[in-house]
Design an enzyme around this catalytic site. Structure first.
Site, PDB file in Angstrom:
ATOM      1  N   CYS A   1      -5.118  12.703   3.370  1.00 40.24           N
ATOM      2  CA  CYS A   1      -6.384  11.988   3.478  1.00 40.24           C
ATOM      3  C   CYS A   1      -7.172  12.430   4.720  1.00 40.24           C
ATOM      4  CB  CYS A   1      -6.147  10.489   3.410  1.00 40.24           C
ATOM      5  SG  CYS A   1      -7.617   9.629   2.814  1.00 40.24           S
TER       6      CYS A   1
ATOM      7  N   SER B   1     -11.046  10.203  10.268  1.00 40.71           N
ATOM      8  CA  SER B   1     -10.987  11.591  10.746  1.00 40.71           C
ATOM      9  C   SER B   1     -11.841  11.845  11.989  1.00 40.71           C
ATOM     10  CB  SER B   1     -11.375  12.550   9.627  1.00 40.71           C
ATOM     11  OG  SER B   1     -12.656  12.235   9.125  1.00 40.71           O
TER      12      SER B   1
ATOM     13  N   GLU C   1       2.628   8.345   1.474  1.00 37.93           N
ATOM     14  CA  GLU C   1       3.491   7.481   2.303  1.00 37.93           C
ATOM     15  C   GLU C   1       3.359   6.010   1.894  1.00 37.93           C
ATOM     16  OE1 GLU C   1       0.752   8.851   3.058  1.00 37.93           O
ATOM     17  OE2 GLU C   1      -0.509   7.473   4.207  1.00 37.93           O
TER      18      GLU C   1
ATOM     19  N   HIS D   1      -2.488   9.062  -0.379  1.00 38.93           N
ATOM     20  CA  HIS D   1      -1.518   8.591   0.626  1.00 38.93           C
ATOM     21  C   HIS D   1      -0.107   8.493   0.033  1.00 38.93           C
ATOM     22  CE1 HIS D   1      -4.152   7.097   3.962  1.00 38.93           C
ATOM     23  NE2 HIS D   1      -5.044   7.119   2.989  1.00 38.93           N
TER      24      HIS D   1
HETATM   25  N1  GLN Z   1     -12.565   7.924   4.955  1.00 38.42           N
HETATM   26  C1  GLN Z   1     -11.715   8.449   5.984  1.00 38.42           C
HETATM   27  C2  GLN Z   1     -12.388   9.603   6.741  1.00 38.42           C
HETATM   28  O1  GLN Z   1     -13.393  10.074   6.337  1.00 38.42           O
HETATM   29  C3  GLN Z   1     -10.385   8.920   5.407  1.00 38.42           C
HETATM   30  C4  GLN Z   1      -9.692   7.758   4.766  1.00 38.42           C
HETATM   31  C5  GLN Z   1      -8.190   7.801   4.818  1.00 38.42           C
HETATM   32  O2  GLN Z   1      -7.582   8.567   5.561  1.00 38.42           O
HETATM   33  N2  GLN Z   1      -7.596   6.941   4.027  1.00 38.42           N
HETATM   34  O3  GLN Z   1     -11.897  10.017   7.729  1.00 38.42           O
END
Ligand code: GLN
Length: 188
Positions: A78, A48, A173, A171
């Protein structure tokens, strides 16, 4: 129907593959102009902080916020869910504030960084949805207008909806099950 998938970083290709299987047109979104004609948008999983940085660099946040306000369906999975949040307990990134949810990144600790769980998801029937969690965020609090569609056995919400906006900590997908993608397309 044309569905955009934010494609600056993360597993956008997997979302596009599911959408193609469902027979909808797709667009990889890297620049604001890629949003033209897009009737629904997915923000995928990934990292992110990187996604947020690149969205700022390419001026994507403003137009996407506008679309959300106009009722365009937007779904964050996510890392995408992290971007949807009103607030994070983490310092970074600055989320987009699209949904009234309070989120913590990487909330499941090292040993269970990644796991799968069978979820019952509201509006998708009784058949369990096999959900894949990868260094997943957790939702700590939801505002009044937010509908919890699924939670873990301990009560933590992992799929939420607020009008045209959807967020999942896992997820979809990466599962062969396309019900959540179909549900999202029906928000249109
Ligand atoms: N841990 C990631 C984050 O903090 C997110 C993980 C993911 O999108 N599978 O951005």
């Amino acid at each position: 129907m044309k569905v955009g998938v934010l494609a600056v970083q993360g597993d956008f290709a997997e979302h596009i593959a599911v959408l193609k299987r469902l027979g909808v047109d797709t667009a990889e979104v890297r620049l604001p102009r890629d949003l033209e004609g897009v009737e629904a948008l997915i923000m995928p999983g990934g990292e992110s902080t990187t996604i947020s940085y690149l969205m700022d660099l390419y001026d994507l946040k403003g137009p996407i916020k506008e679309m959300a306000g106009m009722g365009v369906p937007i779904w964050g999975t996510c890392a995408g869910m992290i971007m949807m949040a009103r607030e994070l307990t983490d310092k970074e990134p600055t989320p987009m504030g699209l949904m009234d949810i309070l989120v913590t990144r990487n909330a499941f600790g090292r040993q269970i960084d990644s796991f799968e769980a069978d979820l019952e998801i509201k509006n998708l029937g009784h058949e369990a949805f096999r959900a894949v969690f990868i260094r997943a965020p957790v939702i700590f609090d939801v505002g009044q207008g937010v509908d919890v569609l699924a939670h873990l056995p301990d009560g933590k919400p992992v799929a939420v909806q607020q009008r045209n906006l959807l967020a999942t900590a896992f997820h979809p997908e990466l599962s062969p099950d396309t019900r959540l993608h179909q549900y999202f397309l029906n928000l249109k």
